[in-house]
Structure formats: structure tokens, C-alpha cells
Design a protein around this motif. Structure first.
Motif, mmCIF file in Angstrom:
data_model
loop_
_atom_site.group_PDB
_atom_site.id
_atom_site.type_symbol
_atom_site.label_atom_id
_atom_site.label_comp_id
_atom_site.label_asym_id
_atom_site.label_seq_id
_atom_site.Cartn_x
_atom_site.Cartn_y
_atom_site.Cartn_z
ATOM 1 N N SER A 125 9.097 -3.727 -0.087
ATOM 2 C CA SER A 125 8.098 -2.881 -1.326
ATOM 3 C C SER A 125 9.007 -3.376 -2.549
ATOM 4 O O SER A 125 10.362 -3.751 -2.007
ATOM 5 N N TYR A 148 5.096 7.550 -6.064
ATOM 6 C CA TYR A 148 5.282 6.938 -4.090
ATOM 7 C C TYR A 148 5.705 6.251 -3.796
ATOM 8 O O TYR A 148 6.277 6.392 -2.840
ATOM 9 N N ALA A 149 6.022 5.301 -3.938
ATOM 10 C CA ALA A 149 6.221 4.245 -3.324
ATOM 11 C C ALA A 149 7.886 4.163 -3.016
ATOM 12 O O ALA A 149 8.174 3.724 -2.936
ATOM 13 N N THR A 155 0.786 5.917 -7.629
ATOM 14 C CA THR A 155 1.529 5.056 -6.228
ATOM 15 C C THR A 155 2.687 4.322 -6.876
ATOM 16 O O THR A 155 3.914 4.070 -5.779
ATOM 17 N N HIS A 163 9.332 6.591 -1.388
ATOM 18 C CA HIS A 163 9.251 6.970 0.262
ATOM 19 C C HIS A 163 9.358 5.212 0.637
ATOM 20 O O HIS A 163 9.522 5.278 2.063
ATOM 21 N N LYS A 164 10.440 4.195 -0.635
ATOM 22 C CA LYS A 164 10.369 3.152 0.481
ATOM 23 C C LYS A 164 11.852 3.102 1.502
ATOM 24 O O LYS A 164 11.345 1.817 2.231
ATOM 25 N N TYR A 222 6.479 4.746 7.491
ATOM 26 C CA TYR A 222 6.208 3.677 6.933
ATOM 27 C C TYR A 222 6.440 2.421 7.882
ATOM 28 O O TYR A 222 7.588 1.910 7.522
ATOM 29 N N VAL A 227 1.111 0.187 -0.680
ATOM 30 C CA VAL A 227 0.712 1.228 -1.888
ATOM 31 C C VAL A 227 0.372 0.896 -3.574
ATOM 32 O O VAL A 227 -0.992 1.585 -3.987
ATOM 33 N N SER A 263 1.958 -6.200 3.029
ATOM 34 C CA SER A 263 2.326 -6.150 1.371
ATOM 35 C C SER A 263 1.692 -6.977 0.113
ATOM 36 O O SER A 263 1.703 -8.051 1.205
ATOM 37 N N THR A 280 6.751 0.558 1.854
ATOM 38 C CA THR A 280 5.320 0.898 0.867
ATOM 39 C C THR A 280 4.797 -0.529 0.227
ATOM 40 O O THR A 280 3.898 0.317 -1.011
#
Length: 297
Positions: free
Chosen positions: A13, A72-73, A69, A76-77, A82, A89, A256, A86
Motif C-alpha cells: 500500500s 480507508y486504505a 478510499t 487499514h494498512k 487483507y 483500494v 496492487s 490495501t
């Protein structure tokens, strides 16, 4: 039951707070201009101006998706939920924005057709003033969202922010519709070609549809775990075969926008370890996560 402990976690990410901040500024500009253009388009009877206003409204929604996004990314990294972080995302945000862009184009096309069949009176001067303001906002937004870091690193395997790219495409689409609206209003005012206003709306819808399709083609393969290009995979295979390894299974796919993972199963006659083959494949820099299974025969 306690989750299994793992000493090494790959998180594919990337976060750019600067891009997130620029998108927020553009959202504010777009929202204000949207309200002004929709009201002015309705009052002054310009389909091109009204289309530009509603178009800006959908872009404001797209920018909200972009900001969501990003947030959120970032939040939740480090989540174990996941497997590869992320990284996708922002790609999902870009794809969602592309779908929204396509829907806008369809609405613009049908509304323009309706206005072409049943034209309304247009107040050209007032509509041109508002359209010019909209274009000015678009130009400012283009400069705000222009990814200078991406351009600078383009020749050094730059990182792709599909989320920012989607926002940038929305702003460009806005600029296009503003330019078409101004052109239609100018010609309509001085030559009396009132029919050109809805025609410009149709032209804008077609161009925006092409941009939406282009953005979908960029993001969909990442979401669908696109394989690495065949030439690159063939080089990996050739390297392994040169080491007298029999490749029984190999997958190299996107995790990714900028990272690939690989899973390779080998049959070998000597006693080489998986670590040996990992070191031999270290030259393949596109592969960021490599899993190798070695079976000795």
C-alpha cells in the motif's frame, strides 16, 4: 482462538497525504461551482451549462469516493484482514469513479437529445459568464490535481495512483464540457445557431465516455489479478530452467497497482533450497513477494 503469529508481513500500500489534501480542495471548489451552474443553467435555459453543472455534481461524488478510499486504505494498512494490504483500494476507487463518469455521459447524451428535439430559450450572456467561472475552477483544479511526483518518476518505475488519476480525469471532463458550453453559447449568440448548444452536449458525452472506458481498462485488470506480461514471465521461466529446475506451476499476478506477487512450484534433482532460487530471481525487481515450493526428485 489466537491468530497465528507471523514475523514478516508484506503490505503493498502507498499513501500520499499531499494527493489526499489536493483532492479535498478540489471537492470544495467543485461543489460550490456545481450549485452555481445548475441554478444558472436552469434560470438561463442553457443545456450545455446545465449539463456542466450536473456533470460537476457527479464529479463531486467521485471526489468523495476518492477521499473515502484514501482514508480507508490508510486506516487499514496494517490490518490482517487483507492478505496483501490495501493497495487495491485506490484502484477500486478509480474504477468506481470511471463507472460514474460513464453514467454521467449517458445522462448528458439523453438530456441533450431531448433539448435538441424540444429547444428552450437561452440567455446567452449570463450563461457564458457562469460557464467561464466554471472553466476557471476547472483550470485551478487541474493544476491542483496534476501529479508532479508521477511525472518526475515516470522513467524510474513510477507508482500509479489510480485514485488521483480518476479524479484528474473527472476534472478534465469538466473542463471539456465548460469549453464546449462556452463555444456553443458564443456561436449561438452571434450566429443564432441555438441547436449547437445540445449538439455540444452530445459531443462532450461521447468524449467523456471514451475517457471512462480508458480509465476502466487501466483499473479493471488490477482488480482482476492481471498476470504479468508474457515476455517477463518467459524470462523468469528461462532463468529457472537454466538452473536445471522443472517448473510445474507458476503464477505472477498484481496485488496492487505497482506490485506483483509470484507463486512458483519446482521439481529439482539436486538439493537446492527455496532460498537459493529466491536469490537467483532477485534480479526480477517487479516481483515484490515471491513464494517458492521446491520438490526434490
Amino acid at each position: 482462538m489466537r491468530a497465528p503469529h507471523c514475523s514478516h508481513i508484506d503490505v503493498f500500500s502507498r499513501f500520499n497525504p499531499n494527493n489526499e489534501r489536493k483532492t479535498y480542495y478540489v471537492l470544495l471548489l467543485t461543489a460550490v461551482t456545481m450549485v452555481i451552474e445548475i441554478i444558472a443553467g436552469s434560470v438561463y435555459g442553457s443545456m450545455a451549462l446545465l449539463a456542466d453543472g450536473w456533470h460537476m455534481g457527479t464529479h463531486a461524488a467521485a471526489f468523495c469516493i476518492t477521499l473515502f478510499t484514501y482514508r480507508y486504505a490508510r486506516q487499514h494498512k496494517d490490518s490482517r484482514k487483507y492478505s496483501y494490504g490495501t493497495g487495491k483500494v485506490s484502484v477500486l476507487g478509480g474504477y468506481s469513479s470511471a463507472v460514474g463518469l460513464g453514467l454521467v455521459a449517458i445522462v448528458m447524451l439523453f438530456e441533450s437529445l431531448y433539448r435538441f428535439i424540444d429547444p428552450v430559450q437561452i440567455h446567452f450572456t449570463e450563461a457564458m459568464i457562469v460557464a467561464s467561472i466554471g472553466l476557471l475552477v476547472n483550470v485551478v483544479s487541474v493544476f491542483l490535481l496534476h501529479d508532479h511526483d508521477h511525472d518526475h518518476d515516470h522513467d524510474h518505475h513510477s507508482h500509479h495512483d489510480h485514485n488521483l488519476n480518476a479524479a484528474y480525469m473527472h476534472v478534465l471532463a469538466d473542463a471539456l464540457t465548460s469549453i464546449l458550453a462556452i463555444a456553443a453559447l458564443l456561436i449561438g449568440k452571434f450566429l443564432g445557431w441555438v441547436w449547437l448548444d445540445p449538439v455540444m452536449g452530445m459531443v462532450g458525452a461521447v468524449v467523456i465516455t471514451r475517457w471512462a472506458i480508458r480509465l476502466m481498462k487501466q483499473t479493471a485488470p488490477v482488480l482482476l489479478d492481471e498476470s504479468i506480461d508474457r515476455h517477463y514471465a518467459a524470462q523468469v521461466l528461462q532463468k529457472l530452467e537454466a538452473l536445471d529446475a522443472d517448473v510445474t506451476d507458476m503464477h505472477i499476478w498484481r496485488v496492487s497497482a505497482d506490485h506483483f506477487a509470484a507463486s512458483i512450484c519446482l521439481n529439482v534433482r539436486d538439493m537446492q533450497s527455496p532460498g537459493f532460487f529466491k536469490r537467483q530471481l532477485a534480479e526480477f525487481g517487479k516481483i515484490h513477494h515471491l513464494t517458492i515450493e521446491v520438490n526434490h526428485i
